[in-house]
Design a protein around this motif. Structure first.
Motif, PDB file in Angstrom:
ATOM      1  N   LEU A  28     -19.769 -16.456  43.086  1.00  0.00           N
ATOM      2  CA  LEU A  28     -18.499 -16.275  43.793  1.00  0.00           C
ATOM      3  C   LEU A  28     -17.548 -17.375  43.333  1.00  0.00           C
ATOM      4  O   LEU A  28     -17.741 -18.538  43.668  1.00  0.00           O
ATOM      5  CB  LEU A  28     -18.710 -16.378  45.305  1.00  0.00           C
ATOM      6  N   GLU A  59     -10.261 -15.173  37.288  1.00  0.00           N
ATOM      7  CA  GLU A  59     -10.587 -14.278  38.396  1.00  0.00           C
ATOM      8  C   GLU A  59     -10.628 -15.004  39.733  1.00  0.00           C
ATOM      9  O   GLU A  59     -11.040 -14.442  40.737  1.00  0.00           O
ATOM     10  CB  GLU A  59     -11.936 -13.599  38.123  1.00  0.00           C
ATOM     11  N   ASN A  60     -10.185 -16.245  39.760  1.00  0.00           N
ATOM     12  CA  ASN A  60     -10.229 -17.035  40.988  1.00  0.00           C
ATOM     13  C   ASN A  60      -9.175 -16.589  41.989  1.00  0.00           C
ATOM     14  O   ASN A  60      -8.122 -16.045  41.635  1.00  0.00           O
ATOM     15  CB  ASN A  60      -9.991 -18.518  40.680  1.00  0.00           C
ATOM     16  N   ARG A  61      -9.453 -16.871  43.240  1.00  0.00           N
ATOM     17  CA  ARG A  61      -8.442 -16.761  44.276  1.00  0.00           C
ATOM     18  C   ARG A  61      -7.536 -17.992  44.183  1.00  0.00           C
ATOM     19  O   ARG A  61      -7.888 -18.991  43.548  1.00  0.00           O
ATOM     20  CB  ARG A  61      -9.105 -16.699  45.670  1.00  0.00           C
ATOM     21  N   GLN A  70     -11.759 -18.080  50.483  1.00  0.00           N
ATOM     22  CA  GLN A  70     -12.074 -17.544  49.155  1.00  0.00           C
ATOM     23  C   GLN A  70     -13.435 -16.861  49.144  1.00  0.00           C
ATOM     24  O   GLN A  70     -13.593 -15.759  48.595  1.00  0.00           O
ATOM     25  CB  GLN A  70     -12.036 -18.666  48.116  1.00  0.00           C
ATOM     26  N   ASN A  74     -14.213 -12.876  48.436  1.00  0.00           N
ATOM     27  CA  ASN A  74     -15.048 -12.505  47.300  1.00  0.00           C
ATOM     28  C   ASN A  74     -16.308 -11.764  47.724  1.00  0.00           C
ATOM     29  O   ASN A  74     -16.748 -10.823  47.062  1.00  0.00           O
ATOM     30  CB  ASN A  74     -15.406 -13.755  46.492  1.00  0.00           C
ATOM     31  N   HIS A  77     -15.533  -8.209  48.502  1.00  0.00           N
ATOM     32  CA  HIS A  77     -15.331  -7.397  47.299  1.00  0.00           C
ATOM     33  C   HIS A  77     -16.638  -7.167  46.549  1.00  0.00           C
ATOM     34  O   HIS A  77     -16.969  -6.030  46.188  1.00  0.00           O
ATOM     35  CB  HIS A  77     -14.320  -8.090  46.377  1.00  0.00           C
TER      36      HIS A  77
END
Length: 321
Positions: A28, A59-61, A70, A74, A77
């Protein structure tokens, strides 16, 4: 498309996770509001010549979000999509030990959620110190989480390290690995095997050095030319050329063959968004590059470690075998 059912000729991380944790484990990504010492003047300015303003975490928040937020997003999702139940929060962007000790401890503790089997921390060799490793040892014992430390090295060629403005040398990498190993943490090393100033010999020597040091895992990827970087400027000015995808596959094959068979490979080629780059994986899907590597290994009937014959006094073997 890569055949995921075909047995691999190298040790992949997916199999390793199943061996250790009994099922699939997913990382994650976590982004923290920090930077690198070769950006703020401590070890240099401008950062690595290939690194964009957002670092490596495509692809990070957003970093302004809390770690809890975060991870929650993740998991929401990734969990249903892959039916995942176990995770490793991955502090990915920039140098995640480049923080005051108290802040570092707080951020890492925030990732110790119930569904996490471990914590992965990406950083630089010159950002490893015993005091930070002591913090991680304490967290490991109190929260019962495995500790994975990912070190960016990219190349063992010290001339290339200077050229790409890494801000550290090979000796600092060796020092960091030896310190981490005293704590028993899992060590991953990131390598770019098609830097324009490196040769096949550099690739093979990199594999040998990582094997000699006994790192646990390796990530390989091809160089991305990220827009608005110094590397992009050099590329557009024609200051260097890049090897072909076929030559990259040859280098990857030789790296794998010289790599100790116990070392886990997280990947042999990476991914980056094409809209943010001038060059990414020869404008082909990452799986096509992966296929080039796998097919070449098949052609040679080669395996990870089948050329790892250089350790433990090669020249005196004739006296003891």
């Amino acid at each position: 498309m890569t055949d995921t059912t075909k047995p691999k000729r190298y040790r992949m991380v997916s199999k390793y996770y199943k061996e250790v944790y009994g099922e699939k484990v997913y990382k994650l990504p976590v982004a923290l509001p920090l930077t690198c010492p070769n950006r703020d003047g401590v070890a240099g300015v401008g950062g690595c010549t290939f690194c964009g303003e957002i670092g490596a975490g495509y692809e990070n928040r957003p970093a302004w979000m809390t770690v809890d937020m975060q991870l929650e997003e993740n998991i929401a999702h990734i969990g249903p999509k892959y039916k995942a139940k176990k995770f490793i929060p991955y502090y990915q962007n920039f140098s995640n030990t480049y923080l005051p000790l108290h802040d570092f401890q707080s951020y890492i503790e925030a990732g110790c959620i119930d569904s996490a089997v471990g914590i992965a921390i990406a950083t630089r060799p010159d950002c490893i110190a015993d005091e930070y490793l002591d913090v991680l040892q304490d967290i490991k014992e109190r929260y019962k989480k495995d500790i994975y430390i990912e070190l960016g090295l990219q190349t063992v060629n010290y001339h290339t390290l200077k050229k790409i403005n890494r801000g550290h040398d090979l000796a600092q990498f060796i020092d960091a690995v030896l310190r981490i190993k005293r704590y028993g943490f899992n060590i991953t090393t990131h390598m770019i095997i098609n830097l324009p100033w490196d040769t096949m010999e550099d690739t093979i020597e990199g594999s040998k050095i990582l094997s000699s040091l006994g790192v646990d895992q390796v990530k390989l990827h091809a160089l991305y030319i990220v827009k608005n970087t110094l590397m992009a400027k050099w590329y557009e000015e024609g200051q260097f050329t890049l090897i072909s995808a076929e030559e990259y596959a040859e280098r990857a094959v030789q790296f794998v063959r010289h790599l100790h068979p116990d070392i886990v490979l997280q990947r042999l080629v990476g991914r980056a968004p094409e809209d943010n780059t001038l060059f990414t994986n020869w404008s082909m899907g990452w799986w096509r590059v992966q296929d080039l590597i796998d097919n070449r290994l098949d052609e040679l009937d080669a395996y990870q470690g089948d050329l790892c014959d250089y350790l433990n006094g090669k020249s005196v073997r004739k006296f003891i075998e």
